[in-house]
Scaffold this motif. Structure first.
Motif: not given
Length: 323
Positions: A173-178, A227-228, A234-244, A284-291
């Motif tokens: 499972v991967v969770v995204t929060r936009c 999301v794609a 994405g790493r399994s079990g992780e949450v990723y914020n997605i910002g504009g 803070d969407w730095s995680k999805i940016r960096d990873e």
């Protein structure tokens, strides 16, 4: 590969589907796509008109709360992108039951079906509203969930269920929060299409309270690309914020929409504030940016102008929805 997109006839889900069929996400080039949608008021088959004839697309009508129907559709699927949800805060305030059953129970039904069918990955699409309200700074993914509306509470419940299926059962499972989405095909109950369609019809726009509530704005194309990326890398079990990356008060957004349509300040009507109205969202969407290498590509000025143009040129799409 076969990708199941729940809520694939809605605003965000249909954009994801159209881009998948156009091979716009390199990791999923050539994928077959199955749409599962209940076709409630916000799910419209017209949103898929440009791809309906693709041999790679199959559209299934069904409710995610129905375990037998879900099990049928999930069979043979490699990836689930779960967009289906009740999402309008105002509707959740006047009637929370559908939000709880669809967002919480429906997600649990899907998770169980994915586990039973051996689905390879489950991407649960969520919202920044689960964090509550923040006066300054931005929420990291580790921030406690403090939802304030029935809608956001139901989404928080679904987030926790998704996490539990990963931790308990090992489901990938991967969770995204936009943050707040905008763009073409958005149902005209949300603020951008509501204000645009009202102004195009010469009607006033309702601005809540003092107009000082702040949101981060995210074009639907950037959101779906995030999301794609989460689905692919994405790493399994992780949450990723997605910002504009563009924060505006509702007053500032209204001013930009007035200018885009060529309307004056006299078209703004102040209305009482919404119950429990969160003052500010900021992720803070730095995680999805960096990873994963995500950065928003659609500038807000350009994206908003294109959105206004789309509604101006597609009255046949939205006029029946505003009667």
């Amino acid at each position: 590969m076969r990708v199941l997109v729940t809520g694939g006839a809605g605003f965000i889900g249909s954009h994801f589907v159209r881009t998948l069929i156009a091979d716009g996400y390199p990791a999923f080039t050539g994928a077959d796509v199955v749409v599962l949608d209940a076709f409630t008021y916000a799910g419209r088959i017209e949103n898929l008109d440009t791809v309906r004839d693709s041999p790679r697309l199959r559209v299934e009508r069904g409710d995610i709360r129905d375990p037998h129907r879900v099990a049928e559709v999930v069979s043979g699927v490699d990836l689930i992108a779960h967009f289906a949800a009740e999402t309008h805060v105002d509707r959740s305030i006047t009637g929370a039951a559908d939000f709880v059953t669809t967002n919480v129970v429906g997600t649990q039904v899907l998770l169980q079906a994915a586990l039973d069918a051996g689905v390879g990955r489950f991407v649960h699409v969520s919202t920044d509203e689960v964090y509550g309200s923040i006066d300054s700074g931005s929420w990291p993914e580790t921030h406690p969930l403090e939802p304030n509306s029935p809608y956001s509470a139901a989404k928080a419940g679904s987030d926790l269920l998704a996490r539990s299926y990963h931790r308990t059962h090992g489901l990938d499972v991967v969770v995204t929060r936009c943050s707040n989405n905008y763009g073409p095909h958005q149902f005209p109950e949300k603020v951008v299409p509501l204000f645009v369609t009202n102004l195009l019809d010469g009607k006033k726009v309702p601005l809540y309270g003092d107009g000082g509530n702040v949101r981060d704005w995210l074009h639907v194309d950037d959101h779906c690309r995030g999301v794609a990326l989460a689905a692919a890398k994405g790493r399994s079990g992780e949450v990723y914020n997605i910002g504009g990356g563009i924060e505006l008060s509702n007053r500032e957004l209204t001013t930009r929409l007035l200018a885009a349509v060529g309307a004056g300040e006299d078209m703004v009507e102040r209305v009482p504030d919404r119950k429990g109205h969160d003052r500010r969202y900021s992720v803070d969407w730095s995680k999805i940016r960096d990873e994963l290498g995500y950065v928003p590509r659609r500038g807000f000025g350009e994206g908003l102008a294109e959105t206004v143009t789309w509604y101006r040129e597609h009255r046949d799409w939205w006029e029946p929805l505003t009667v």
